[in-house]
Each structure stands twice: as structure tokens, then as C-alpha cells.
Motif scaffolding. Structure first.
Motif, PDB file in Angstrom:
ATOM      1  N   PHE A  57      11.245  -2.356  -3.670  1.00 24.30           N
ATOM      2  CA  PHE A  57      10.188  -3.161  -3.679  1.00 24.30           C
ATOM      3  C   PHE A  57       8.736  -2.185  -4.038  1.00 24.30           C
ATOM      4  O   PHE A  57       8.406  -1.264  -3.330  1.00 24.30           O
ATOM      5  CB  PHE A  57       9.840  -3.941  -2.374  1.00 24.30           C
ATOM      6  N   SER A  58       7.946  -2.687  -5.007  1.00 21.10           N
ATOM      7  CA  SER A  58       6.633  -2.263  -5.429  1.00 21.10           C
ATOM      8  C   SER A  58       5.761  -3.117  -5.507  1.00 21.10           C
ATOM      9  O   SER A  58       5.647  -3.409  -6.593  1.00 21.10           O
ATOM     10  CB  SER A  58       6.848  -0.849  -6.248  1.00 21.10           C
ATOM     11  N   GLY A  59       4.743  -3.636  -4.527  1.00 17.48           N
ATOM     12  CA  GLY A  59       3.902  -4.809  -5.008  1.00 17.48           C
ATOM     13  C   GLY A  59       4.837  -5.862  -5.397  1.00 17.48           C
ATOM     14  O   GLY A  59       5.942  -6.188  -4.500  1.00 17.48           O
ATOM     15  N   SER A  60       4.549  -6.505  -6.603  1.00 19.61           N
ATOM     16  CA  SER A  60       5.374  -7.704  -6.974  1.00 19.61           C
ATOM     17  C   SER A  60       6.895  -7.279  -7.989  1.00 19.61           C
ATOM     18  O   SER A  60       7.407  -8.044  -8.121  1.00 19.61           O
ATOM     19  CB  SER A  60       4.524  -8.828  -7.838  1.00 19.61           C
TER      20      SER A  60
END
Length: 142
Positions: A57-60
Motif C-alpha cells: 500500500f502506498s496512499g491510494s
């Protein structure tokens, strides 16, 4: 207190090497003692990481990373969920466990959060939702 007790992977477990009948029997006898003592709530072995995936996961954004994963001693090969009075009790049970691997191995013990650990962040509405979901899972699993 509830604990997740994790059997760390080895090169053999990541290669899919299965326990012998004697090793299965020894672990089965240990599991039976855990159940009879009211300690064990669940326990399972896991397939090698080559059959799994991770989602980063990285932001959205989401990125799927397919196994195998490189650092074997950081992987989990199996787990139990135990209910013990204390960490010390869980440690004492692990000390009685047969070696889960044919080589040197490690078992990690981690407390599981309870609703009380979250304080005011877990509002009454969220506590009610959590309890309702827990009951639904328990009913479904019999």
C-alpha cells in the motif's frame, strides 16, 4: 490474554518439505494437550510463500507482489491462537512444544489487541460493530 504464536519458516518449509508421520504425531499430541488445557483456539500450517502474495500500500495505490519472498527467517510457516493468562504462560507452553522443524527453528509469541487496548478511539458504535461481526463469524464457524 490472547496470543498469536507463529512458527517461523525455514528453507525446508519454504521448499514444501512435509513433516514425517512421527513429527505429525508429536505435534498432534502437543496440540491435544493445548486443547485439553483450554489454551488453543486455532492453529494451522501455511503453504510456502511461493504460493502466496503480498499487497503493498502506498496512499491510494496498491501493488501485488507474488511470492516466493526472499528472507525465509522472517516468514511464518504456521500459527496458533492461544488464550493464556500471561505472556509467561504462553512462553511456558512454547517451551514444551516439539521442535516444529527438522532444523533449528524459532517460534514468535505476540499478544493480540483487545477492544480495551484502543481506548476512546474505539467508540461504542465501533465496539458494537466489532462484537456483532465476531458473533457472526463464530456462528458461521459453528
Amino acid at each position: 490474554m490472547r496470543f498469536m504464536v507463529m512458527v517461523k519458516a525455514t528453507a525446508d518449509s519454504e521448499a514444501g518439505v512435509m513433516p514425517s508421520a512421527d513429527e505429525f504425531a508429536a505435534m498432534g499430541a502437543f496440540n491435544e494437550r493445548l486443547v485439553q488445557a483450554g489454551v488453543m483456539e486455532a492453529g494451522e500450517g501455511l503453504h510456502p510463500s511461493a504460493r502466496g502474495a503480498r499487497v503493498a500500500f502506498s496512499g491510494s495505490s496498491r501493488q501485488v507482489i507474488n511470492g516466493p519472498f526472499p528472507i525465509t527467517n522472517e516468514l511464518v510457516a504456521g500459527f496458533w491462537i492461544w488464550n493464556c493468562a500471561s505472556l509467561q504462560e504462553a512462553i511456558e507452553w512454547v517451551r514444551q512444544c516439539p521442535n516444529p522443524m527438522r532444523t533449528d527453528s524459532e517460534i514468535e509469541i505476540r499478544p493480540i489487541y483487545s477492544a480495551e487496548d484502543f481506548g476512546d478511539a474505539l467508540t461504542p458504535e465501533l465496539r458494537e460493530q466489532e462484537e456483532r461481526l465476531r458473533q457472526q463469524v463464530q456462528t458461521r464457524n459453528g
